[in-house]
Write an enzyme that holds these catalytic residues in place. Structure first.
Site, PDB file in Angstrom:
ATOM      1  N   GLY A  45       0.733  -1.335  -0.114  1.00  0.00           N
ATOM      2  CA  GLY A  45      -0.060   0.043   0.123  1.00  0.00           C
ATOM      3  C   GLY A  45       0.936   1.229   0.039  1.00  0.00           C
ATOM      4  O   GLY A  45       1.942   1.115   0.697  1.00  0.00           O
ATOM      5  N   GLN A  50       2.925   9.862   1.019  1.00  0.00           N
ATOM      6  CA  GLN A  50       4.196   9.115   1.167  1.00  0.00           C
ATOM      7  C   GLN A  50       5.286   9.463  -0.052  1.00  0.00           C
ATOM      8  O   GLN A  50       6.376   9.061   0.055  1.00  0.00           O
ATOM      9  CB  GLN A  50       3.943   7.666   1.354  1.00  0.00           C
ATOM     10  CG  GLN A  50       3.094   7.288   2.588  1.00  0.00           C
ATOM     11  CD  GLN A  50       3.166   5.528   2.688  1.00  0.00           C
ATOM     12  OE1 GLN A  50       2.138   5.114   2.244  1.00  0.00           O
ATOM     13  NE2 GLN A  50       4.160   5.049   3.294  1.00  0.00           N
ATOM     14  N   CYS A 107       5.630  -0.176   7.510  1.00  0.00           N
ATOM     15  CA  CYS A 107       5.191   1.084   6.810  1.00  0.00           C
ATOM     16  C   CYS A 107       6.436   1.699   5.910  1.00  0.00           C
ATOM     17  O   CYS A 107       7.506   1.796   6.551  1.00  0.00           O
ATOM     18  CB  CYS A 107       4.683   2.461   7.866  1.00  0.00           C
ATOM     19  SG  CYS A 107       4.267   3.826   6.783  1.00  0.00           S
ATOM     20  N   LEU A 108       6.373   1.851   4.667  1.00  0.00           N
ATOM     21  CA  LEU A 108       7.415   2.215   4.039  1.00  0.00           C
ATOM     22  C   LEU A 108       8.081   3.706   4.206  1.00  0.00           C
ATOM     23  O   LEU A 108       9.379   3.949   4.007  1.00  0.00           O
ATOM     24  CB  LEU A 108       7.189   2.369   2.471  1.00  0.00           C
ATOM     25  CG  LEU A 108       6.841   0.979   1.651  1.00  0.00           C
ATOM     26  CD1 LEU A 108       6.108   1.394   0.158  1.00  0.00           C
ATOM     27  CD2 LEU A 108       7.673   0.195   1.979  1.00  0.00           C
ATOM     28  N   HIS A 149      -4.887   1.558   7.080  1.00  0.00           N
ATOM     29  CA  HIS A 149      -3.502   1.955   7.433  1.00  0.00           C
ATOM     30  C   HIS A 149      -3.442   3.216   6.477  1.00  0.00           C
ATOM     31  O   HIS A 149      -2.974   4.209   6.712  1.00  0.00           O
ATOM     32  CB  HIS A 149      -2.672   1.136   7.093  1.00  0.00           C
ATOM     33  CG  HIS A 149      -1.293   1.278   7.201  1.00  0.00           C
ATOM     34  ND1 HIS A 149      -0.271   1.000   8.338  1.00  0.00           N
ATOM     35  CD2 HIS A 149      -0.321   2.272   6.349  1.00  0.00           C
ATOM     36  CE1 HIS A 149       1.015   1.713   8.097  1.00  0.00           C
ATOM     37  NE2 HIS A 149       0.691   2.299   6.887  1.00  0.00           N
ATOM     38  N   GLU A 150      -3.740   2.865   5.056  1.00  0.00           N
ATOM     39  CA  GLU A 150      -3.590   3.972   3.935  1.00  0.00           C
ATOM     40  C   GLU A 150      -4.530   4.995   4.070  1.00  0.00           C
ATOM     41  O   GLU A 150      -4.004   6.154   3.960  1.00  0.00           O
ATOM     42  CB  GLU A 150      -3.513   3.271   2.489  1.00  0.00           C
ATOM     43  CG  GLU A 150      -2.628   2.284   2.360  1.00  0.00           C
ATOM     44  CD  GLU A 150      -1.347   2.639   2.453  1.00  0.00           C
ATOM     45  OE1 GLU A 150      -1.000   3.929   2.482  1.00  0.00           O
ATOM     46  OE2 GLU A 150      -0.491   1.879   2.868  1.00  0.00           O
ATOM     47  N   HIS A 153      -3.256   7.530   6.263  1.00  0.00           N
ATOM     48  CA  HIS A 153      -2.272   8.395   5.776  1.00  0.00           C
ATOM     49  C   HIS A 153      -2.889   9.647   5.088  1.00  0.00           C
ATOM     50  O   HIS A 153      -2.364  10.446   5.205  1.00  0.00           O
ATOM     51  CB  HIS A 153      -1.415   7.587   4.812  1.00  0.00           C
ATOM     52  CG  HIS A 153      -0.162   6.916   5.208  1.00  0.00           C
ATOM     53  ND1 HIS A 153       0.838   7.452   5.908  1.00  0.00           N
ATOM     54  CD2 HIS A 153       0.437   5.593   5.347  1.00  0.00           C
ATOM     55  CE1 HIS A 153       1.874   6.721   5.980  1.00  0.00           C
ATOM     56  NE2 HIS A 153       1.368   5.522   5.823  1.00  0.00           N
TER      57      HIS A 153
END
Length: 191
Positions: A45, A50, A107-108, A149-150, A153
């Site tokens: 994701g 991000q 998470c990236l 999660h996304e 963000h």
């Protein structure tokens, strides 16, 4: 084009994304670049924040994950998750449901940091797809976790905000180090 994934400490990660009123050629290019970036970084994701863009746009692709199942319903009927991937959500609205369940998340924007996060195990989703067409579905398992999660963000909420105080305290040295490095890199870039 591979984009830079911004790390914890970058102010854009705390910004609420602006609504996307029209799927323009720039938005389509951003979506393609985000997929390329996400796959290059072995993610499942990626939110626009991000990659430095405060927009209501996220992409998801859970096909590579074999050990954490997902399920999907369209109009109340079970549907194959993999037929729905890769997934683009523009201006998503979610309504979490089901029981709270703990599960591992990474998470990236937080390389090498993982934690158990408790989230509802299913979610109803309304959004626009990459063509600007309305989509609606219910999902569960890993897909529900990734959607939540996304969407966090997109609202400037990070997974560390969902951690238990104990977990966050245990990760504090790594978090502080990452935040300090990110801020130093930003200051160096401004000079």
């Amino acid at each position: 084009m591979i984009l830079e994934v911004v790390k914890y400490g970058h102010p854009v990660l705390r910004q609420r994304g602006a609504r996307i009123e029209k799927v323009t050629s720039e938005i389509k290019k951003l979506i393609n670049d985000m997929f390329e970036t996400m796959h290059q970084n072995h993610g499942i994701g990626l939110a626009a924040q991000q990659v430095g863009k405060a927009l209501q746009l996220t992409i998801i692709d859970v096909r590579e994950v074999k050990d954490r199942p997902s399920w999907l319903e369209l109009a109340g009927q079970s549907a194959p998750v993999y037929d729905f991937m890769p997934l683009v959500l523009i201006n998503p609205e979610i309504k979490p449901g089901g029981e709270p369940v703990a599960g591992g998340e990474g998470c990236l924007s937080f390389p090498e940091i993982f934690a158990e996060i408790t989230r509802p195990d299913s979610v109803d989703v309304k959004a626009l797809n990459e063509k600007g067409k309305p989509i609606e579905f219910r999902c569960g398992g890993l897909l529900a976790r990734v959607v939540q999660h996304e969407v966090d963000h997109l609202n400037g909420i990070l997974f560390i905000d969902r951690m238990s105080r104990k977990t966050k305290d245990e990760l504090r040295p790594q978090l502080d180090e990452l935040q300090t490095k990110t801020k130093a890199d930003l200051e160096a870039a401004d000079k």
